[in-house]
Design a protein around this motif. Structure first.
Motif, mmCIF file in Angstrom:
data_model
loop_
_atom_site.group_PDB
_atom_site.id
_atom_site.type_symbol
_atom_site.label_atom_id
_atom_site.label_comp_id
_atom_site.label_asym_id
_atom_site.label_seq_id
_atom_site.Cartn_x
_atom_site.Cartn_y
_atom_site.Cartn_z
ATOM 1 N N ASP A 168 43.980 28.272 54.385
ATOM 2 C CA ASP A 168 45.374 28.369 53.989
ATOM 3 C C ASP A 168 45.614 29.573 53.094
ATOM 4 O O ASP A 168 44.719 30.053 52.401
ATOM 5 N N ALA A 169 46.841 30.078 53.137
ATOM 6 C CA ALA A 169 47.282 31.189 52.296
ATOM 7 C C ALA A 169 48.749 30.982 51.970
ATOM 8 O O ALA A 169 49.513 30.480 52.812
ATOM 9 N N LEU A 170 49.140 31.354 50.758
ATOM 10 C CA LEU A 170 50.537 31.184 50.372
ATOM 11 C C LEU A 170 50.891 32.094 49.207
ATOM 12 O O LEU A 170 50.019 32.670 48.552
ATOM 13 N N LEU B 27 49.690 33.842 44.037
ATOM 14 C CA LEU B 27 49.073 33.977 45.354
ATOM 15 C C LEU B 27 47.883 33.032 45.457
ATOM 16 O O LEU B 27 47.193 32.790 44.466
ATOM 17 N N ARG B 28 47.649 32.511 46.659
ATOM 18 C CA ARG B 28 46.518 31.593 46.858
ATOM 19 C C ARG B 28 45.892 31.778 48.238
ATOM 20 O O ARG B 28 46.596 32.002 49.226
ATOM 21 N N VAL B 29 44.564 31.684 48.294
ATOM 22 C CA VAL B 29 43.838 31.539 49.555
ATOM 23 C C VAL B 29 42.855 30.392 49.359
ATOM 24 O O VAL B 29 42.328 30.189 48.254
ATOM 25 N N ARG C 39 45.618 33.581 42.209
ATOM 26 C CA ARG C 39 45.898 34.716 41.332
ATOM 27 C C ARG C 39 47.357 34.627 40.919
ATOM 28 O O ARG C 39 48.239 34.512 41.790
ATOM 29 N N TYR C 40 47.617 34.668 39.616
ATOM 30 C CA TYR C 40 48.993 34.512 39.177
ATOM 31 C C TYR C 40 49.224 35.215 37.849
ATOM 32 O O TYR C 40 48.268 35.578 37.136
#
Length: 206
Positions: free
Chosen positions: A36-38, A57-59, A77-78
């Motif tokens: 998943d990625a968002l 951001l996320r993976v 990452r934020y």
């Protein structure tokens, strides 16, 4: 065997068959592996009253133990915008258990919770945290789903922003929109089909 015992056994067989077909529907629609990625936004609830929204951001990767339940690990990452002029960058490694409520349907709510390791971008500061959240997934096609979610994160430290206030641990909210890419499940499908065939055959023998 009495008629009552026969009815109980038949009902058990029917329920077992339905469960197997639901599991098969899940694997046909989704799969037991997920990448998943968002992207989204983050806001901290901490010592600064004028904090603002900033990027996120996320993976990640998920593995479905069963159709409803998966374990997942993600890299996040934020940024935290303390004010118009001050910003802090962070990352987190989150481990969660996630429960998909109706995994064999195109649209399913989900809930999750777990434990995380939080760090500033250069690892000058590190903190542990707990998180929980909920969301909604919509399968636009077999193997590909869109999701909207939010999670609440409670950091087990009061030094995350660089401003220390006793007995005031930090917490922050993340909201994101992204995609789940499903794959795998071939061996599990074969086993389910064997079990379904066994159930059918046992009914025919009666």
């Amino acid at each position: 065997m009495s008629a009552q015992e026969s009815d109980v056994q038949e009902e058990s067989t029917i329920q077992n068959s339905k469960a197997l077909h639901r599991e098969l529907d899940f694997l046909e629609l989704r799969g037991n592996h997920v990448v998943d990625a968002l992207a989204g936004t983050t806001m901290i609830f901490g010592d600064y009253p004028d904090s603002e929204l900033d990027f996120f951001l996320r993976v990640g990767y998920k593995y479905h133990i069963i159709s409803n339940l998966n374990v997942n690990l993600s890299f996040n990452r934020y940024s935290i915008a303390i004010s118009d002029t001050a910003k802090e960058n962070f990352m987190s490694f989150d481990f969660n258990l996630e429960y998909l409520i109706i995994p064999h349907r195109n649209i399913s709510p989900f809930v999750f919770g777990g434990y995380g390791y939080n760090a500033s971008s250069g690892f000058e500061e590190t903190h542990t945290k707990v998180q929980f959240g909920l969301g909604l997934e919509y399968m636009i096609m077999d193997g590909l789903g869109l999701k909207l979610f939010g999670d609440y994160n409670y950091v087990l430290s009061n030094e995350m922003e660089g401003l220390i206030v006793p007995d005031n641990d930090e917490s922050f909210l993340r909201v994101g929109l992204g995609a789940n890419l499903y794959f795998g499940g071939k061996k599990r499908k074969e086993k389910i089909l064997e079990n379904i065939e066994t159930v059918i055959n046992s009914n025919l023998i009666k």
